[in-house]
Motif scaffolding. Structure first.
Motif, PDB file in Angstrom:
ATOM      1  N   PRO A  99      40.982  37.522  68.394  1.00  0.00           N
ATOM      2  CA  PRO A  99      39.905  36.722  67.807  1.00  0.00           C
ATOM      3  C   PRO A  99      40.126  35.214  67.928  1.00  0.00           C
ATOM      4  CG  PRO A  99      40.532  38.520  66.340  1.00  0.00           C
ATOM      5  CD  PRO A  99      41.544  38.499  67.443  1.00  0.00           C
ATOM      6  N   LEU A 100      41.379  34.785  67.909  1.00  0.00           N
ATOM      7  CA  LEU A 100      41.667  33.354  67.972  1.00  0.00           C
ATOM      8  C   LEU A 100      41.138  32.733  69.261  1.00  0.00           C
ATOM      9  CD1 LEU A 100      43.175  31.323  66.106  1.00  0.00           C
ATOM     10  CD2 LEU A 100      45.140  31.569  67.611  1.00  0.00           C
ATOM     11  N   SER A 101      41.137  33.513  70.340  1.00  0.00           N
ATOM     12  CA  SER A 101      40.702  32.996  71.634  1.00  0.00           C
ATOM     13  C   SER A 101      39.186  32.906  71.752  1.00  0.00           C
ATOM     14  CB  SER A 101      41.239  33.885  72.758  1.00  0.00           C
ATOM     15  OG  SER A 101      40.655  35.169  72.694  1.00  0.00           O
ATOM     16  N   GLU A 102      38.463  33.380  70.742  1.00  0.00           N
ATOM     17  CA  GLU A 102      37.005  33.361  70.785  1.00  0.00           C
ATOM     18  C   GLU A 102      36.406  32.206  69.998  1.00  0.00           C
ATOM     19  OE1 GLU A 102      35.963  37.140  69.215  1.00  0.00           O
ATOM     20  OE2 GLU A 102      36.968  38.276  70.814  1.00  0.00           O
ATOM     21  N   ARG A 103      37.224  31.493  69.230  1.00  0.00           N
ATOM     22  CA  ARG A 103      36.733  30.436  68.362  1.00  0.00           C
ATOM     23  C   ARG A 103      36.830  29.066  69.047  1.00  0.00           C
ATOM     24  NH1 ARG A 103      33.399  31.931  65.133  1.00  0.00           N
ATOM     25  NH2 ARG A 103      33.791  30.112  63.814  1.00  0.00           N
ATOM     26  N   ALA A 104      35.810  28.239  68.853  1.00  0.00           N
ATOM     27  CA  ALA A 104      35.770  26.940  69.518  1.00  0.00           C
ATOM     28  C   ALA A 104      36.842  25.989  69.010  1.00  0.00           C
ATOM     29  CB  ALA A 104      34.384  26.316  69.335  1.00  0.00           C
ATOM     30  N   TRP A 105      37.041  25.937  67.700  1.00  0.00           N
ATOM     31  CA  TRP A 105      38.003  24.991  67.146  1.00  0.00           C
ATOM     32  C   TRP A 105      39.423  25.243  67.658  1.00  0.00           C
ATOM     33  CZ3 TRP A 105      37.685  20.443  64.926  1.00  0.00           C
ATOM     34  CH2 TRP A 105      36.511  20.064  64.260  1.00  0.00           C
ATOM     35  N   THR A 106      39.768  26.497  67.885  1.00  0.00           N
ATOM     36  CA  THR A 106      41.139  26.818  68.278  1.00  0.00           C
ATOM     37  C   THR A 106      41.426  26.491  69.747  1.00  0.00           C
ATOM     38  OG1 THR A 106      40.554  29.123  68.796  1.00  0.00           O
ATOM     39  CG2 THR A 106      41.256  28.636  66.542  1.00  0.00           C
ATOM     40  N   PHE A 107      40.387  26.170  70.521  1.00  0.00           N
ATOM     41  CA  PHE A 107      40.579  25.837  71.933  1.00  0.00           C
ATOM     42  C   PHE A 107      41.466  24.608  72.073  1.00  0.00           C
ATOM     43  CE2 PHE A 107      39.441  23.753  75.902  1.00  0.00           C
ATOM     44  CZ  PHE A 107      39.473  24.801  76.805  1.00  0.00           C
ATOM     45  N   GLN A 108      41.114  23.512  71.389  1.00  0.00           N
ATOM     46  CA  GLN A 108      41.918  22.295  71.520  1.00  0.00           C
ATOM     47  C   GLN A 108      43.243  22.417  70.793  1.00  0.00           C
ATOM     48  OE1 GLN A 108      39.757  18.905  70.047  1.00  0.00           O
ATOM     49  NE2 GLN A 108      40.089  19.417  67.897  1.00  0.00           N
ATOM     50  N   GLU A 109      43.292  23.220  69.714  1.00  0.00           N
ATOM     51  CA  GLU A 109      44.553  23.442  69.027  1.00  0.00           C
ATOM     52  C   GLU A 109      45.568  24.065  69.973  1.00  0.00           C
ATOM     53  OE1 GLU A 109      42.143  24.317  64.847  1.00  0.00           O
ATOM     54  OE2 GLU A 109      43.428  25.856  65.720  1.00  0.00           O
ATOM     55  N   ARG A 116      32.768  29.637  73.664  1.00  0.00           N
ATOM     56  CA  ARG A 116      33.367  30.059  72.402  1.00  0.00           C
ATOM     57  C   ARG A 116      32.388  29.879  71.250  1.00  0.00           C
ATOM     58  NH1 ARG A 116      39.764  29.218  71.888  1.00  0.00           N
ATOM     59  NH2 ARG A 116      40.396  29.818  73.995  1.00  0.00           N
ATOM     60  N   SER A 117      32.655  30.575  70.152  1.00  0.00           N
ATOM     61  CA  SER A 117      31.708  30.606  69.034  1.00  0.00           C
ATOM     62  C   SER A 117      32.081  29.606  67.947  1.00  0.00           C
ATOM     63  CB  SER A 117      31.643  32.012  68.432  1.00  0.00           C
ATOM     64  OG  SER A 117      32.926  32.434  67.994  1.00  0.00           O
ATOM     65  N   LEU A 118      31.053  29.154  67.229  1.00  0.00           N
ATOM     66  CA  LEU A 118      31.201  28.211  66.131  1.00  0.00           C
ATOM     67  C   LEU A 118      30.482  28.736  64.896  1.00  0.00           C
ATOM     68  CD1 LEU A 118      30.531  24.844  67.974  1.00  0.00           C
ATOM     69  CD2 LEU A 118      32.568  25.297  66.616  1.00  0.00           C
ATOM     70  N   THR A 119      31.093  28.581  63.736  1.00  0.00           N
ATOM     71  CA  THR A 119      30.417  28.929  62.491  1.00  0.00           C
ATOM     72  C   THR A 119      29.348  27.898  62.186  1.00  0.00           C
ATOM     73  OG1 THR A 119      32.432  29.961  61.638  1.00  0.00           O
ATOM     74  CG2 THR A 119      30.735  29.388  60.028  1.00  0.00           C
ATOM     75  N   PHE A 120      29.672  26.623  62.404  1.00  0.00           N
ATOM     76  CA  PHE A 120      28.733  25.527  62.182  1.00  0.00           C
ATOM     77  C   PHE A 120      28.445  24.864  63.519  1.00  0.00           C
ATOM     78  CE2 PHE A 120      31.378  25.916  58.337  1.00  0.00           C
ATOM     79  CZ  PHE A 120      30.396  26.271  57.420  1.00  0.00           C
ATOM     80  N   LEU A 121      27.188  24.960  63.984  1.00  0.00           N
ATOM     81  CA  LEU A 121      26.843  24.485  65.315  1.00  0.00           C
ATOM     82  C   LEU A 121      27.025  22.981  65.471  1.00  0.00           C
ATOM     83  CD1 LEU A 121      23.674  26.682  65.937  1.00  0.00           C
ATOM     84  CD2 LEU A 121      25.984  27.044  66.813  1.00  0.00           C
ATOM     85  N   ASP A 122      26.940  22.233  64.379  1.00  0.00           N
ATOM     86  CA  ASP A 122      27.159  20.789  64.456  1.00  0.00           C
ATOM     87  C   ASP A 122      28.594  20.433  64.811  1.00  0.00           C
ATOM     88  OD1 ASP A 122      24.591  20.005  64.036  1.00  0.00           O
ATOM     89  OD2 ASP A 122      24.814  19.551  61.914  1.00  0.00           O
ATOM     90  N   TRP A 156      24.642  29.240  81.418  1.00  0.00           N
ATOM     91  CA  TRP A 156      24.794  30.637  81.826  1.00  0.00           C
ATOM     92  C   TRP A 156      25.130  31.555  80.654  1.00  0.00           C
ATOM     93  CZ3 TRP A 156      29.593  32.733  80.928  1.00  0.00           C
ATOM     94  CH2 TRP A 156      30.663  31.855  80.799  1.00  0.00           C
ATOM     95  N   GLY A 157      25.460  30.990  79.501  1.00  0.00           N
ATOM     96  CA  GLY A 157      25.729  31.825  78.330  1.00  0.00           C
ATOM     97  C   GLY A 157      24.458  32.359  77.700  1.00  0.00           C
ATOM     98  N   ILE A 203      22.950  22.562  73.880  1.00  0.00           N
ATOM     99  CA  ILE A 203      22.573  23.981  73.861  1.00  0.00           C
ATOM    100  C   ILE A 203      23.745  24.824  73.356  1.00  0.00           C
ATOM    101  CG2 ILE A 203      20.999  23.662  75.809  1.00  0.00           C
ATOM    102  CD1 ILE A 203      23.067  25.359  77.431  1.00  0.00           C
ATOM    103  N   HIS A 204      23.448  26.058  73.003  1.00  0.00           N
ATOM    104  CA  HIS A 204      24.465  26.982  72.525  1.00  0.00           C
ATOM    105  C   HIS A 204      24.739  28.000  73.627  1.00  0.00           C
ATOM    106  CE1 HIS A 204      22.793  25.032  69.137  1.00  0.00           C
ATOM    107  NE2 HIS A 204      21.766  25.831  69.035  1.00  0.00           N
ATOM    108  N   GLY A 205      26.002  28.175  73.967  1.00  0.00           N
ATOM    109  CA  GLY A 205      26.347  29.108  75.031  1.00  0.00           C
ATOM    110  C   GLY A 205      27.061  28.412  76.168  1.00  0.00           C
TER     111      GLY A 205
END
Length: 493
Positions: free
Chosen positions: A169-179, A243-249, A288-289, A310-312
């Motif tokens: 799951p960690l690899s699917e979250r946007a915030w954890t990408f830069q971490e 990757r996915s975000l809980t808050f799109l902002d 493409w997403g 955009i989202h995706g």
């Protein structure tokens, strides 16, 4: 240097506290994890800050945070940085200021602990391994009677183990990408094993080779910065954007640490997820997403010409052009205006506008009600006596009627999250660049032409007079469409 706030592990669980530093030097761990949906878990707020500086109650910490503290102590470190405790969660200003430093915090950490298989804060890092992943001791003897034992681990039937960024799951979250990417070294606690990653190595617990280990995020970031920073940024945006975000902002803030690092290393000027120095190439991105059909558009405050609007997932046309092939640009960026919202210069943007001079071609956009095999609306661009270019919409699209300042009504096209009804409308192709490629042997055999002309598709703005907004990307197999386009100076928001 230690972050502004850090968790002091004390001597035992009863002496945990939040320490506000002052230019202190020290080694610390950082935690990369999924928060999950629950908002009831312990976190630092303006009211709890003073309490936590005295004592953080161990029994109220989510299990994942407890496990991370245990790991940090085992490593021999005294401090750990965890966002939910080290950033004041109900202070917008503190969050924005600390968000600009998050990349630095992970980059300076002695080690990052990755709760890779934990979907939320309460799942914990120490989980029961699947039976197939549990190592076993095997005993055997040689022909002369000498006894030996080895420890072995079974693996699934897959030809290759998954890349590290697809292991949980960690690899699917946007915030954890830069971490992940900015860390100096990281321990990934997956459901099957522990994996080590640093700037030179990527090793699994049992020594089994990991597919694409030369492209691990930590090593990859360093390599791209040294070898090809322009294309490196595109590669990271492509991976990050899906990757996915809980808050799109959070779309721009969640990659702001990498953006700040790129700017520091290259001297480039940041422009809403892109760079001023390569903007003419990178305006031509393709969605493409395509997640817009179940997410309302416009919830991310970014100009339409940025991929962050955009989202995706997105990819850049320049990536598809064979390296070394000459690229001719047809547009000139005359002016760029962006208004950042808040304290983070790499974060939220209220609005943005670019002034562009280039070849503009009026065409007809049509949707006849057809959907492709993926359930996505099939839009087409047409113009009399001209071979139709290829159109790649950013999202689903709809035709709407708006009124100008003089009370005159006209039709335009905008992004939408709904399935559209059939329509026709005027839109414009802005031709941005040409790549002089020749067909490969396979393309010649299949009678396939190479896409040579690349651009974006614009519609009249719904917000400002005499401006345009982006609705998609466009490509053509012939450069003849340039000959029928008129050179114009336009504003895109």
């Amino acid at each position: 240097m230690l972050p502004k706030r850090i968790i002091d592990l004390g001597s035992d669980n009863e002496s945990l506290s939040l320490y506000e530093t002052s230019q202190d030097i020290g080694l610390y761990a950082a935690l990369s994890y999924c928060w999950g949906k629950s908002s009831t878990f312990l976190k630092t707020t303006q009211s709890s800050l003073k309490i936590f500086k005295n004592h953080i109650p161990w029994e109220k910490l989510p299990r994942t945070l407890q496990d991370a503290i245990v790991i940090t102590r085992k490593i021999g470190l005294k401090f750990i940085w965890i966002d939910r405790l080290c950033i004041i969660q109900d202070s917008r200003s503190d969050w924005e200021i600390e968000a600009t430093k998050m990349g630095q915090y992970y980059r300076n950490a002695f080690i990052t602990i990755g709760a890779s298989s934990s979907p939320d804060s309460q799942s914990g890092i120490f989980t029961n391994r699947p039976k197939i992943s549990q190592p076993k001791e095997l005993r055997f003897s040689t022909s002369d009677g000498v006894l030996y034992s080895i420890v072995a681990q079974r693996r699934g039937a897959a030809l290759w183990p998954s890349p590290i960024w697809q292991l949980g799951p960690l690899s699917e979250r946007a915030w954890t990408f830069q971490e992940h990417a900015l860390s100096a070294r990281m321990i990934h606690f997956t459901d099957a094993e522990i994996i080590w990653e640093c700037r030179s190595e990527m090793l699994s617990e049992d020594g089994h080779p990991i597919r694409d280990n030369s492209h691990g995020l930590i090593k990859g970031l360093q390599q791209e910065l040294e070898q090809d920073p322009e294309n490196g940024w595109r590669l990271f945006v492509r991976s990050y954007s899906e990757r996915s975000l809980t808050f799109l902002d959070d779309k721009l803030p969640a990659i702001s640490g990498i953006a700040a690092h790129f700017q520091q290393q290259t001297g480039f000027h940041y422009v809403v997820g892109l760079w001023k120095e390569t903007l003419m190439f990178d305006l031509v991105w393709v969605s493409w997403g395509w997640e817009e059909l179940d997410k309302p558009p416009g919830t991310v405050e970014a100009p339409s010409w940025s991929w962050a609007s955009i989202h995706g997932g997105v990819a850049f046309d320049v990536e598809m052009i064979t390296k070394g092939i000459p690229i001719e640009t047809h547009c000139t960026i005359e002016d760029i205006q962006c208004n950042v919202s808040g304290e983070n210069p790499f974060g939220l943007v209220k609005n943005g506008r670019i002034e562009v001079t280039g070849p503009l071609l009026e065409v007809e956009l049509e949707f006849n009600g057809d959907l492709n095999d993926f359930g996505i609306p099939s839009f087409t661009l047409t113009r009399e006596d001209i071979r139709a270019p290829l159109f790649f919409p950013d999202t689903s699209l709809e035709r709407i009627e708006i009124e100008d300042g003089n009370g005159l009504k006209y039709w335009t096209v905008q992004r939408t999250s709904k399935l559209p009804v059939p329509f026709q409308a005027k839109v414009w192709c802005l031709w941005c660049l040409t790549a002089g490629e020749e067909p490969s042997e396979m393309q010649t055999l299949l009678e396939k032409d190479v896409v040579k002309l690349h651009g974006i598709v614009l519609a009249k703005s719904t917000l400002f007079l005499d401006t345009y907004h982006r609705i998609g990307a466009v490509a053509a197999k012939t450069t003849s469409l340039l000959n029928v386009a008129g050179i114009m100076k336009i504003s895109i928001t």
